[in-house]
Design a protein around this motif. Structure first.
Motif, PDB file in Angstrom:
ATOM      1  N   ASN A  24       0.848  -1.192   0.000  1.00  0.00           N
ATOM      2  CA  ASN A  24       0.000   0.000   0.000  1.00  0.00           C
ATOM      3  C   ASN A  24       0.887   1.248   0.000  1.00  0.00           C
ATOM      4  O   ASN A  24       2.116   1.154   0.109  1.00  0.00           O
ATOM      5  CB  ASN A  24      -0.999  -0.016   1.170  1.00  0.00           C
ATOM      6  N   ALA A  25       0.290   2.418  -0.120  1.00  0.00           N
ATOM      7  CA  ALA A  25       1.048   3.667  -0.266  1.00  0.00           C
ATOM      8  C   ALA A  25       1.962   3.925   0.930  1.00  0.00           C
ATOM      9  O   ALA A  25       3.123   4.319   0.759  1.00  0.00           O
ATOM     10  CB  ALA A  25       0.089   4.839  -0.463  1.00  0.00           C
ATOM     11  N   ARG A  26       1.474   3.701   2.127  1.00  0.00           N
ATOM     12  CA  ARG A  26       2.288   3.941   3.335  1.00  0.00           C
ATOM     13  C   ARG A  26       3.495   3.015   3.369  1.00  0.00           C
ATOM     14  O   ARG A  26       4.616   3.437   3.684  1.00  0.00           O
ATOM     15  CB  ARG A  26       1.411   3.750   4.571  1.00  0.00           C
ATOM     16  N   GLN A  27       3.278   1.752   3.039  1.00  0.00           N
ATOM     17  CA  GLN A  27       4.360   0.772   3.042  1.00  0.00           C
ATOM     18  C   GLN A  27       5.400   1.092   1.972  1.00  0.00           C
ATOM     19  O   GLN A  27       6.605   1.072   2.250  1.00  0.00           O
ATOM     20  CB  GLN A  27       3.795  -0.632   2.828  1.00  0.00           C
ATOM     21  N   SER A  28       4.948   1.404   0.770  1.00  0.00           N
ATOM     22  CA  SER A  28       5.903   1.686  -0.305  1.00  0.00           C
ATOM     23  C   SER A  28       6.672   2.982  -0.047  1.00  0.00           C
ATOM     24  O   SER A  28       7.850   3.083  -0.403  1.00  0.00           O
ATOM     25  CB  SER A  28       5.222   1.707  -1.669  1.00  0.00           C
ATOM     26  N   THR A  29       6.040   3.951   0.605  1.00  0.00           N
ATOM     27  CA  THR A  29       6.735   5.190   0.968  1.00  0.00           C
ATOM     28  C   THR A  29       7.882   4.895   1.929  1.00  0.00           C
ATOM     29  O   THR A  29       8.988   5.420   1.780  1.00  0.00           O
ATOM     30  CB  THR A  29       5.757   6.204   1.584  1.00  0.00           C
ATOM     31  N   LYS A  30       7.643   4.029   2.911  1.00  0.00           N
ATOM     32  CA  LYS A  30       8.683   3.690   3.883  1.00  0.00           C
ATOM     33  C   LYS A  30       9.821   2.918   3.212  1.00  0.00           C
ATOM     34  O   LYS A  30      10.996   3.185   3.470  1.00  0.00           O
ATOM     35  CB  LYS A  30       8.073   2.866   5.025  1.00  0.00           C
ATOM     36  N   VAL A  31       9.489   1.988   2.327  1.00  0.00           N
ATOM     37  CA  VAL A  31      10.525   1.239   1.612  1.00  0.00           C
ATOM     38  C   VAL A  31      11.381   2.197   0.783  1.00  0.00           C
ATOM     39  O   VAL A  31      12.611   2.139   0.816  1.00  0.00           O
ATOM     40  CB  VAL A  31       9.908   0.144   0.709  1.00  0.00           C
ATOM     41  N   THR A  32      10.738   3.103   0.079  1.00  0.00           N
ATOM     42  CA  THR A  32      11.456   4.080  -0.745  1.00  0.00           C
ATOM     43  C   THR A  32      12.373   4.944   0.114  1.00  0.00           C
ATOM     44  O   THR A  32      13.521   5.212  -0.258  1.00  0.00           O
ATOM     45  CB  THR A  32      10.461   4.967  -1.520  1.00  0.00           C
ATOM     46  N   TRP A  33      11.890   5.372   1.266  1.00  0.00           N
ATOM     47  CA  TRP A  33      12.688   6.192   2.176  1.00  0.00           C
ATOM     48  C   TRP A  33      13.945   5.447   2.621  1.00  0.00           C
ATOM     49  O   TRP A  33      15.053   5.999   2.601  1.00  0.00           O
ATOM     50  CB  TRP A  33      11.833   6.599   3.385  1.00  0.00           C
ATOM     51  N   ILE A  34      13.798   4.173   2.977  1.00  0.00           N
ATOM     52  CA  ILE A  34      14.950   3.388   3.430  1.00  0.00           C
ATOM     53  C   ILE A  34      15.925   3.132   2.280  1.00  0.00           C
ATOM     54  O   ILE A  34      17.146   3.214   2.455  1.00  0.00           O
ATOM     55  CB  ILE A  34      14.490   2.080   4.106  1.00  0.00           C
ATOM     56  N   LEU A  35      15.421   2.867   1.090  1.00  0.00           N
ATOM     57  CA  LEU A  35      16.318   2.680  -0.058  1.00  0.00           C
ATOM     58  C   LEU A  35      17.100   3.953  -0.356  1.00  0.00           C
ATOM     59  O   LEU A  35      18.280   3.891  -0.722  1.00  0.00           O
ATOM     60  CB  LEU A  35      15.538   2.207  -1.287  1.00  0.00           C
ATOM     61  N   ARG A  36      16.474   5.102  -0.174  1.00  0.00           N
ATOM     62  CA  ARG A  36      17.204   6.378  -0.362  1.00  0.00           C
ATOM     63  C   ARG A  36      18.289   6.548   0.697  1.00  0.00           C
ATOM     64  O   ARG A  36      19.374   7.063   0.401  1.00  0.00           O
ATOM     65  CB  ARG A  36      16.234   7.549  -0.329  1.00  0.00           C
ATOM     66  N   LEU A  37      17.990   6.146   1.936  1.00  0.00           N
ATOM     67  CA  LEU A  37      19.020   6.203   2.991  1.00  0.00           C
ATOM     68  C   LEU A  37      20.232   5.370   2.580  1.00  0.00           C
ATOM     69  O   LEU A  37      21.376   5.799   2.724  1.00  0.00           O
ATOM     70  CB  LEU A  37      18.480   5.643   4.310  1.00  0.00           C
ATOM     71  N   ILE A  38      19.966   4.179   2.084  1.00  0.00           N
ATOM     72  CA  ILE A  38      21.050   3.275   1.683  1.00  0.00           C
ATOM     73  C   ILE A  38      21.865   3.889   0.554  1.00  0.00           C
ATOM     74  O   ILE A  38      23.086   3.764   0.520  1.00  0.00           O
ATOM     75  CB  ILE A  38      20.472   1.899   1.306  1.00  0.00           C
ATOM     76  N   GLU A  39      21.201   4.560  -0.356  1.00  0.00           N
ATOM     77  CA  GLU A  39      21.921   5.205  -1.460  1.00  0.00           C
ATOM     78  C   GLU A  39      22.717   6.421  -0.985  1.00  0.00           C
ATOM     79  O   GLU A  39      23.826   6.657  -1.461  1.00  0.00           O
ATOM     80  CB  GLU A  39      20.939   5.641  -2.550  1.00  0.00           C
ATOM     81  N   ASP A  40      22.171   7.185  -0.054  1.00  0.00           N
ATOM     82  CA  ASP A  40      22.744   8.485   0.291  1.00  0.00           C
ATOM     83  C   ASP A  40      23.721   8.486   1.463  1.00  0.00           C
ATOM     84  O   ASP A  40      24.646   9.298   1.482  1.00  0.00           O
ATOM     85  CB  ASP A  40      21.639   9.490   0.588  1.00  0.00           C
ATOM     86  N   LEU A  41      23.518   7.614   2.449  1.00  0.00           N
ATOM     87  CA  LEU A  41      24.366   7.638   3.637  1.00  0.00           C
ATOM     88  C   LEU A  41      25.608   6.773   3.462  1.00  0.00           C
ATOM     89  O   LEU A  41      25.521   5.647   2.954  1.00  0.00           O
ATOM     90  CB  LEU A  41      23.598   7.141   4.866  1.00  0.00           C
ATOM     91  N   GLU A  42      26.732   7.280   3.896  1.00  0.00           N
ATOM     92  CA  GLU A  42      27.962   6.486   3.836  1.00  0.00           C
ATOM     93  C   GLU A  42      27.880   5.311   4.806  1.00  0.00           C
ATOM     94  O   GLU A  42      28.265   4.193   4.480  1.00  0.00           O
ATOM     95  CB  GLU A  42      29.181   7.352   4.170  1.00  0.00           C
ATOM     96  N   PHE A  43      27.357   5.558   6.005  1.00  0.00           N
ATOM     97  CA  PHE A  43      27.194   4.520   7.017  1.00  0.00           C
ATOM     98  C   PHE A  43      25.713   4.385   7.336  1.00  0.00           C
ATOM     99  O   PHE A  43      25.134   5.248   7.985  1.00  0.00           O
ATOM    100  CB  PHE A  43      27.984   4.855   8.285  1.00  0.00           C
ATOM    101  N   VAL A  44      25.109   3.302   6.872  1.00  0.00           N
ATOM    102  CA  VAL A  44      23.675   3.067   7.064  1.00  0.00           C
ATOM    103  C   VAL A  44      23.491   2.320   8.390  1.00  0.00           C
ATOM    104  O   VAL A  44      24.165   1.310   8.625  1.00  0.00           O
ATOM    105  CB  VAL A  44      23.096   2.226   5.903  1.00  0.00           C
ATOM    106  N   PRO A  45      22.587   2.782   9.259  1.00  0.00           N
ATOM    107  CA  PRO A  45      22.355   2.072  10.525  1.00  0.00           C
ATOM    108  C   PRO A  45      21.941   0.622  10.290  1.00  0.00           C
ATOM    109  O   PRO A  45      21.190   0.309   9.358  1.00  0.00           O
ATOM    110  CB  PRO A  45      21.198   2.864  11.157  1.00  0.00           C
ATOM    111  N   LYS A  46      22.424  -0.277  11.158  1.00  0.00           N
ATOM    112  CA  LYS A  46      22.138  -1.705  11.023  1.00  0.00           C
ATOM    113  C   LYS A  46      20.652  -2.018  11.117  1.00  0.00           C
ATOM    114  O   LYS A  46      20.219  -3.056  10.640  1.00  0.00           O
ATOM    115  CB  LYS A  46      22.890  -2.507  12.077  1.00  0.00           C
ATOM    116  N   GLN A  47      19.885  -1.143  11.714  1.00  0.00           N
ATOM    117  CA  GLN A  47      18.447  -1.409  11.795  1.00  0.00           C
ATOM    118  C   GLN A  47      17.792  -1.383  10.417  1.00  0.00           C
ATOM    119  O   GLN A  47      16.698  -1.887  10.239  1.00  0.00           O
ATOM    120  CB  GLN A  47      17.755  -0.435  12.732  1.00  0.00           C
TER     121      GLN A  47
END
Length: 115
Positions: A24-47
């Motif tokens: 659903n929209a809420r779930q896909s928004t959260k997935v997209t947000w986390i994928l952007r973190l992985i792309e943008d942050l040098e050190f991604v939190p283990k969580q």
């Protein structure tokens, strides 16, 4: 900066995209947000992103949305390219071995066809 890519079968089928389309929209928004973190942050939190032990270098993207838990399994093509190759809604405490084996199989297929 890293780039996230999606594994495709020889027929062009993309299992991760199909899984994401089912959210659903809420779930896909959260997935997209986390994928952007992985792309943008040098050190991604283990969580959000960590290597799975006792695997063939499989990495897990962890997404929690309310009571729903999703896992996207991936591998590195090079230090800056992550290939997502399997996704599922997590039902149990441990990741089922069958899901890990599928991710490892798709990783091998990806590299075999890349050559």
């Amino acid at each position: 900066m890293r780039k996230v890519s999606f594994y495709r079968t020889t027929s062009g089928h993309c299992p991760v995209e199909e899984f994401l389309d089912s959210l659903n929209a809420r779930q896909s928004t959260k997935v997209t947000w986390i994928l952007r973190l992985i792309e943008d942050l040098e050190f991604v939190p283990k969580q959000y992103f960590k290597k799975l032990v006792n695997t063939d270098d499989i990495w897990e993207v962890r997404v929690n949305v309310g009571r729903d838990t999703f896992r996207l399994l991936s591998s590195f093509d090079d230090p800056n390219l992550i290939v997502l190759n399997h996704a599922f809604a997590k039902q149990t405490r441990k990741i089922p071995r069958s899901d890990i084996r599928l991710a490892e199989q798709r990783k091998r297929d990806y590299f075999r066809r890349k050559k």
